[in-house]
Design a protein around this motif. Sequence first.
Motif, PDB file in Angstrom:
ATOM      1  N   GLU A  57      -9.581  -0.767  -9.737  1.00 23.55           N
ATOM      2  CA  GLU A  57      -8.673   0.319  -9.331  1.00 23.55           C
ATOM      3  C   GLU A  57      -9.271   1.675  -9.712  1.00 23.55           C
ATOM      4  OE1 GLU A  57      -4.838  -0.464 -11.093  1.00 23.55           O
ATOM      5  OE2 GLU A  57      -4.494  -2.246  -9.861  1.00 23.55           O
TER       6      GLU A  57
ATOM      7  N   CYS B  84       0.867  -1.192   0.000  1.00 19.05           N
ATOM      8  CA  CYS B  84       0.000   0.000   0.000  1.00 19.05           C
ATOM      9  C   CYS B  84       0.896   1.232   0.000  1.00 19.05           C
ATOM     10  CB  CYS B  84      -0.980   0.000   1.162  1.00 19.05           C
ATOM     11  SG  CYS B  84      -0.375  -0.723   2.687  1.00 19.05           S
TER      12      CYS B  84
ATOM     13  N   THR C   2     -11.727   3.898  -7.467  1.00 15.39           N
ATOM     14  CA  THR C   2     -11.254   4.827  -6.428  1.00 15.39           C
ATOM     15  C   THR C   2     -11.384   6.271  -6.895  1.00 15.39           C
ATOM     16  OG1 THR C   2      -9.718   3.159  -5.664  1.00 15.39           O
ATOM     17  CG2 THR C   2      -9.317   5.398  -4.913  1.00 15.39           C
TER      18      THR C   2
ATOM     19  N   LEU D  77      -9.272  -3.790  -1.822  1.00 15.89           N
ATOM     20  CA  LEU D  77      -9.332  -2.716  -0.809  1.00 15.89           C
ATOM     21  C   LEU D  77      -9.268  -1.305  -1.377  1.00 15.89           C
ATOM     22  CD1 LEU D  77      -7.148  -4.371   1.997  1.00 15.89           C
ATOM     23  CD2 LEU D  77      -9.598  -3.914   2.111  1.00 15.89           C
ATOM     24  N   HIS D  78      -9.408  -1.164  -2.705  1.00 17.36           N
ATOM     25  CA  HIS D  78      -9.256   0.174  -3.303  1.00 17.36           C
ATOM     26  C   HIS D  78     -10.324   1.158  -2.865  1.00 17.36           C
ATOM     27  CE1 HIS D  78      -7.938  -3.015  -6.130  1.00 17.36           C
ATOM     28  NE2 HIS D  78      -6.826  -2.333  -6.058  1.00 17.36           N
TER      29      HIS D  78
ATOM     30  N   ALA E 155      -3.019  -2.911  -3.101  1.00 19.21           N
ATOM     31  CA  ALA E 155      -4.110  -1.929  -2.988  1.00 19.21           C
ATOM     32  C   ALA E 155      -3.788  -0.665  -3.775  1.00 19.21           C
ATOM     33  CB  ALA E 155      -4.343  -1.583  -1.515  1.00 19.21           C
TER      34      ALA E 155
ATOM     35  N   SER F 268      -5.705  -8.309  -5.872  1.00 16.82           N
ATOM     36  CA  SER F 268      -5.928  -6.871  -5.846  1.00 16.82           C
ATOM     37  C   SER F 268      -7.226  -6.594  -5.089  1.00 16.82           C
ATOM     38  CB  SER F 268      -6.021  -6.397  -7.308  1.00 16.82           C
ATOM     39  OG  SER F 268      -6.301  -5.039  -7.382  1.00 16.82           O
TER      40      SER F 268
END
Length: 205
Positions: free
Chosen positions: A169, A45, A172, A112-113, A71, A110
Amino acid sequence: VVIGSRDPTRAADAAEQIAATIPEAGVSGLANAEAVPGAGIVALCVPFESQVPTLQSVAPSFQPGQVLLDATVPLATAAGGRPTRVLGVWQGSAAEQAQEMLPPGVSVVSALHTVAASHLRDLEHVFDEDVLVTGDDDDAKRQVAELISRIPGLRPVDAGRLEMARITEQLTALMIGINIRYRVAAGVRIAGLKGQPWALGTRPA
Ligand SMILES: NC(=O)c1ccc[n+]([C@@H]2O[C@H](COP(=O)([O-])OP(=O)(O)OC[C@H]3O[C@@H](n4cnc5c(N)ncnc54)[C@H](OP(=O)(O)O)[C@@H]3O)[C@@H](O)[C@H]2O)c1
């Protein structure tokens, strides 16, 4: 849990802060490359502009069978742009870029974005949101899903192969725009999925 940092003193300070908040936590801090060996799941991260240099510095420390939980979001801020935009990544996503840089046998997952760091840091925060998880290795994905499930209110959802990270991604940037407009730290929820889809075995192909 082992916290990694470019500076082992900073890592140790972070570990001390956690231990002061959660006395029963088994947590220590090491330089990044020393934090990797022995970890089942290594979480990366760092800002997108630091992803490649960080992976270059730690890649030789990985062993086959380890999982990299990535992340990273390729926000345009990495090149002086807006946080509501993302940069194009040649490999398709930051996660696929990470996979390319790691030794064979290390699986990138991949996730937690869309989970705000401010909420993760706040032990009083009550989560009620989904975490979209992508990866090519089913077992690695399941390990990460189990880890995420340990945080009450976070529900991991299998969002497919690692190539789908180019979509997850980008969420976000969308969420940052929503957060700015509504002055919140919003998360995502997939409608129509009942219960814990991972546990129910309703994983889509
Ligand atoms: N913040 C959020 O809510 C959130 C949510 C979802 C995803 N993300 C993504 O997660 C990643 C990390 O976000 P963050 O907000 O935690 O970032 P951050 O606080 O700016 O950076 C995290 C850590 O990365 C290391 N780092 C910073 N600059 C570096 C550099 N130039 N070279 C090498 N390492 C560097 C630093 O650790 P040391 O100095 O100790 O080495 C720093 O503590 C980003 O890709 C972000 O898009 C963030």
